[in-house]
Structure formats: C-alpha cells, structure tokens
Design a protein around this motif. Sequence first.
Motif, short mmCIF file in Angstrom:
data_model
loop_
_atom_site.label_atom_id
_atom_site.label_comp_id
_atom_site.label_asym_id
_atom_site.label_seq_id
_atom_site.Cartn_x
_atom_site.Cartn_y
_atom_site.Cartn_z
N ALA A 18 60.16 33.09 37.04
CA ALA A 18 60.90 32.53 38.16
C ALA A 18 60.31 31.19 38.55
N ASN A 19 61.12 30.36 39.18
CA ASN A 19 60.65 29.10 39.73
C ASN A 19 59.97 29.42 41.05
N LEU A 20 58.68 29.23 41.12
CA LEU A 20 57.91 29.59 42.32
C LEU A 20 58.23 28.72 43.53
N LEU A 21 58.92 27.62 43.32
CA LEU A 21 59.30 26.76 44.44
C LEU A 21 60.67 27.14 45.00
N ASP A 22 61.32 28.11 44.40
CA ASP A 22 62.66 28.52 44.82
C ASP A 22 62.63 29.99 45.25
N PRO A 23 62.62 30.27 46.56
CA PRO A 23 62.57 31.66 47.03
C PRO A 23 63.77 32.48 46.55
N HIS A 24 64.93 31.84 46.41
CA HIS A 24 66.10 32.56 45.93
C HIS A 24 65.88 33.05 44.49
N SER A 25 65.27 32.23 43.67
CA SER A 25 64.97 32.61 42.29
C SER A 25 63.98 33.78 42.24
N ILE A 26 62.98 33.74 43.12
CA ILE A 26 61.98 34.81 43.17
C ILE A 26 62.63 36.12 43.61
N LYS A 27 63.42 36.06 44.69
CA LYS A 27 64.07 37.27 45.20
C LYS A 27 65.03 37.84 44.16
N HIS A 28 65.78 36.96 43.51
CA HIS A 28 66.73 37.41 42.48
C HIS A 28 66.00 38.13 41.35
N LEU A 29 64.89 37.59 40.90
CA LEU A 29 64.14 38.21 39.81
C LEU A 29 63.57 39.56 40.22
N LEU A 30 63.01 39.65 41.44
CA LEU A 30 62.46 40.92 41.91
C LEU A 30 63.56 41.96 42.10
N ASP A 31 64.69 41.54 42.66
CA ASP A 31 65.82 42.46 42.85
C ASP A 31 66.37 42.94 41.51
N GLU A 32 66.45 42.04 40.56
CA GLU A 32 66.94 42.41 39.23
C GLU A 32 65.99 43.39 38.54
N THR A 33 64.71 43.20 38.76
CA THR A 33 63.71 44.11 38.18
C THR A 33 63.86 45.50 38.79
N ILE A 34 64.08 45.58 40.08
CA ILE A 34 64.26 46.87 40.74
C ILE A 34 65.53 47.55 40.27
N SER A 35 66.55 46.77 39.95
CA SER A 35 67.82 47.35 39.49
C SER A 35 67.65 48.13 38.19
N ASP A 36 66.59 47.85 37.44
CA ASP A 36 66.28 48.63 36.24
C ASP A 36 65.51 49.86 36.69
N SER A 37 66.11 50.63 37.59
CA SER A 37 65.41 51.74 38.24
C SER A 37 64.98 52.78 37.23
N LYS A 38 63.83 53.34 37.48
CA LYS A 38 63.26 54.34 36.58
C LYS A 38 63.50 55.72 37.19
N GLY A 39 64.28 56.56 36.52
CA GLY A 39 64.49 57.92 36.97
C GLY A 39 65.68 58.10 37.89
N TYR A 40 66.30 57.03 38.32
CA TYR A 40 67.44 57.13 39.22
C TYR A 40 68.64 56.47 38.56
N THR A 161 52.15 35.12 38.30
CA THR A 161 51.07 34.25 37.85
C THR A 161 51.34 32.84 38.33
N LYS A 162 50.42 31.94 38.11
CA LYS A 162 50.61 30.54 38.53
C LYS A 162 51.76 29.87 37.79
N GLU A 163 52.09 30.40 36.62
CA GLU A 163 53.19 29.84 35.83
C GLU A 163 54.55 30.41 36.24
N GLY A 164 54.56 31.37 37.15
CA GLY A 164 55.81 31.96 37.61
C GLY A 164 56.23 33.19 36.84
N VAL A 165 55.36 33.76 36.03
CA VAL A 165 55.67 34.95 35.25
C VAL A 165 55.41 36.19 36.11
N LEU A 166 56.38 37.08 36.16
CA LEU A 166 56.25 38.31 36.93
C LEU A 166 55.35 39.29 36.19
N VAL A 167 54.36 39.81 36.88
CA VAL A 167 53.48 40.85 36.33
C VAL A 167 54.13 42.18 36.74
#
Length: 189
Positions: A18-40, A161-167
Amino acid sequence: MASDGAAATPAKVTPKKANLLDPHSIKHLLDETISDSKGYAEDTRLGNLKLGIGAAVIAVALLAQFYPKKFPQNREFLLGCIALYVLLNVVLLILSYTKEKDAILFTHPPAGSFNSTGLIISSKLPRFSDMYTLTIASADPQSISANKPVHFTKSVTKWFTKEGVLVEGLFWKDVEKLIDDYNSERKSK
C-alpha cells in the motif's frame, strides 16, 4: 529440469503493498485482507439484493430511454419512470445507511457451530490518522446467541514495513485475537 520425484516449487506470492501516504489505500488493503476471512463463509444476500435493485434501476432507465413514443405523447410514462427511478435509488441509499453502514464483511455462522448468527465486520480509519479500528458484531443483535460487539484500535504502523508491504501474519494475529475475544464473550454468558 525437474524429475518426476522432485517436489514442485511453490508459486511465489506477491506481497500486498500500500501507499503509506494514502490512508484510503491502507484501509482498502486491510479491508480486502479481512475479506479473505478464515473459517467464515461470506453472506452475500445484502449485496445480491442491492445488485437486484440496481438492475431494476437500470431497467427503468432503459425503458424510459427507449420507449417507442416521442416526448409529448409519453409524458405520463416518463414521469412514472422518473418517480420509480428515484424511489429505487432512495431504497438503495436506505439499505446502505441502515444495514451496511461501514461494514466490510457479512458472514454466515461457522459450519458445525451452534451459533445462529453470522458476523458483521466493520472498520474505520479516520482521515489524517493512523489509528485503524476493527469491530466485530453479531449480524442479528436481537438473537439469543448474539454477543456484545468487540473492537480494537491500533496504529497501522504495526502491520506495515517502511516500504508499505503488509505483514499479514501480524495483522491476522490481531484479527484472530479479536475473533477469539468475540467467541469467548459467548462462552462466558
């Protein structure tokens, strides 16, 4: 050249960035990751209802556009189409504001559980803030098996990470802890 007995190399997974300077990009990436729900399993009924109403809106617009009579003769028909178009769009807005709100995922109950309701997972990342709030609530708050909503608020800097990669491992550890907190609330009842 690989022989028949050699193990196949796993496909390389591209990291989520994600682009760390863009909160919309960060939220979108986190929301998209959650959408890959495990067990539900995702409950798509509300989305399908909204798609059906949207298709009806498009059908009304097409019917008004391609009605065989010209304008002065079809005035009443066009007024009816406009009224129906507005009414269906108001219904879509009401669904969005009352049912969907800031939800990113609706789920069915887990397979094999005695729980009769799924989950609603919602998130917030205020503008100019790094504090991400994730909330888990029951899809049917009036149900006997519904729990109190649980949430956490953490800085997104914990998961990138500092490069914008989601751990993803760190992020999923926090999400799974929140799901466990929600489920332990049920056991304590």
